[in-house]
Scaffold this active site. Sequence first.
Site, mmCIF file in Angstrom:
data_model
loop_
_atom_site.group_PDB
_atom_site.id
_atom_site.type_symbol
_atom_site.label_atom_id
_atom_site.label_comp_id
_atom_site.label_asym_id
_atom_site.label_seq_id
_atom_site.Cartn_x
_atom_site.Cartn_y
_atom_site.Cartn_z
ATOM 1 N N PRO A 42 111.602 -0.079 -5.772
ATOM 2 C CA PRO A 42 111.966 -1.485 -6.006
ATOM 3 C C PRO A 42 113.398 -1.724 -6.465
ATOM 4 C CG PRO A 42 110.577 -0.663 -7.794
ATOM 5 C CD PRO A 42 110.628 0.413 -6.755
ATOM 6 N N HIS A 48 121.141 -16.772 -7.488
ATOM 7 C CA HIS A 48 121.869 -15.735 -8.234
ATOM 8 C C HIS A 48 123.076 -15.286 -7.434
ATOM 9 C CE1 HIS A 48 118.854 -14.362 -11.511
ATOM 10 N NE2 HIS A 48 118.670 -15.628 -11.207
ATOM 11 N N TYR A 88 122.789 -5.665 -0.954
ATOM 12 C CA TYR A 88 121.865 -6.372 -1.849
ATOM 13 C C TYR A 88 121.552 -7.774 -1.315
ATOM 14 C CZ TYR A 88 119.513 -7.340 -6.284
ATOM 15 O OH TYR A 88 118.564 -7.623 -7.231
ATOM 16 N N LYS A 94 114.183 -4.781 -1.961
ATOM 17 C CA LYS A 94 114.151 -4.955 -0.502
ATOM 18 C C LYS A 94 112.750 -5.153 0.094
ATOM 19 C CE LYS A 94 118.397 -4.993 0.525
ATOM 20 N NZ LYS A 94 118.489 -6.243 -0.232
ATOM 21 N N TYR A 114 120.899 -4.485 -14.429
ATOM 22 C CA TYR A 114 120.422 -3.147 -14.075
ATOM 23 C C TYR A 114 121.127 -2.177 -15.018
ATOM 24 C CZ TYR A 114 118.522 -4.848 -9.586
ATOM 25 O OH TYR A 114 117.805 -5.488 -8.611
#
Length: 394
Positions: free
Chosen positions: A295, A75, A387, A299, A203
């Site tokens: 979550p 990704h 991220y 991580k 998200y």
Amino acid sequence: MARFETQVGIVGAGPAGLMLSHLLHLKGIHSIVLEAKSRAYCEERVRAGVLEHTSVQMLREAGVGERLEREGLRHEGIELGLHGVRHRIPFVELTGKWVTVYGQQEVVKDLIAQRLADGGDVRFECGEVSLEGITTERPRILVNREGHIDEICCEYIAGCDGFHGICRGVFPEGALSIFERSYPFAWLGILAEAAPSREELVYMHHPRGFALYSMRSPRITRLYLQCAPDEDIAQWSDDRIWSELQTRLSCADGWGPTEGRVLQKGVTGMRSFVAEPLQFGRLFLAGDAAHIVPPTGAKGMNLAFADVHHLAEALGAFYGDGNGDKLESYSETCLRRIWKAQRFSWWMTSLLHRFENEPPFDRKRQLAELEYVMTSRAAATSLAENYVGLPLEA
Ligand code: APR
Ligand code: PHB
């Protein structure tokens, strides 16, 4: 009573315990892993699914990355959604790095297979574990299985037994400082038999609450809805879940999640937690035993891998040339990364969730922050850098 000897006794066969055992094996250090649950339970429990590039590199370098490389989904960004419009955060363009989507239980399967192939000693359904003498040179793990007691004599013990494990509780009164924050919401998650209809995770900020569109494979999607911390899953029929997911995730461009059979559903709590330090005597904590992140930043598993990387390096230095400096600084080294991941996970959580009865000022500030991240390259780079994962300390 049967007696066993090992260099490192490891409690827990999650990602932390298994990876530690494997890394130690590569350094010629013997370990015994004690796991309360069955092998099937460990291999089937659906948990996190995003691997930072440093975690992937670690698995690959340790020779357990073959299936991950074949089946993991690369990704190169994520999408953030606001007011029904998605905005992409292009990780590779901003950082040169990406993440890999590969279920935690797949990592666990690969690690168990490797440990067993290498003749590793992993004891599932071990019975009740207790620790003794952690401040002595010969700490011991006692394993009680229906009254039959095994004694594992160790040189070091690694507490990799997750948040609900027993190892953290062995620290004496006053030896641990606890830093904690709970959130007024949880996630209702489903695993669905549906081909992903987007290439990357979405998200989504929504007035009814946060929603996340994720996936596991070309046939399986993973979706989450923000819900109450004490949400009663029995009140959520599959139809109701899909309807709420459609409401929150559908976008102005006509995209919405593809529906399919619900294979699993559950409610995941949200908390931030750190226990400091990670060491007392000859007991070292790693992974969820020492810290929990909400979550939203993806991580959890990555922090567990970073901890055991440092612990294996430290034990390697000690057994290799008798240098205990890295063992001495293990806690401090890990905590630097842990706190940065805590900050990022808290920030992502605050950015995207609906906070009930929040002052109007804070709601406006949250929307401004999201717009800032969506329009500023500097802000997007900060998100992306965290991220994909901060570099491991040398
Ligand atoms: N005795 C033996 N084993 C135990 C005990 C005990 N008393 N208590 C817990 N365990 C086992 C659990 O059954 C589990 O298999 O320890 C293991 C801990 O594994 P995880 O909870 O997966 O923790 P960790 O390896 O640190 O991995 C962290 O897990 O919760 C996710 O999001 C988190 O991805 C992160 C990862
Ligand atoms: C998941 O796929 O389970 C997942 C992905 C990203 C997150 C959390 C969970 O932030």
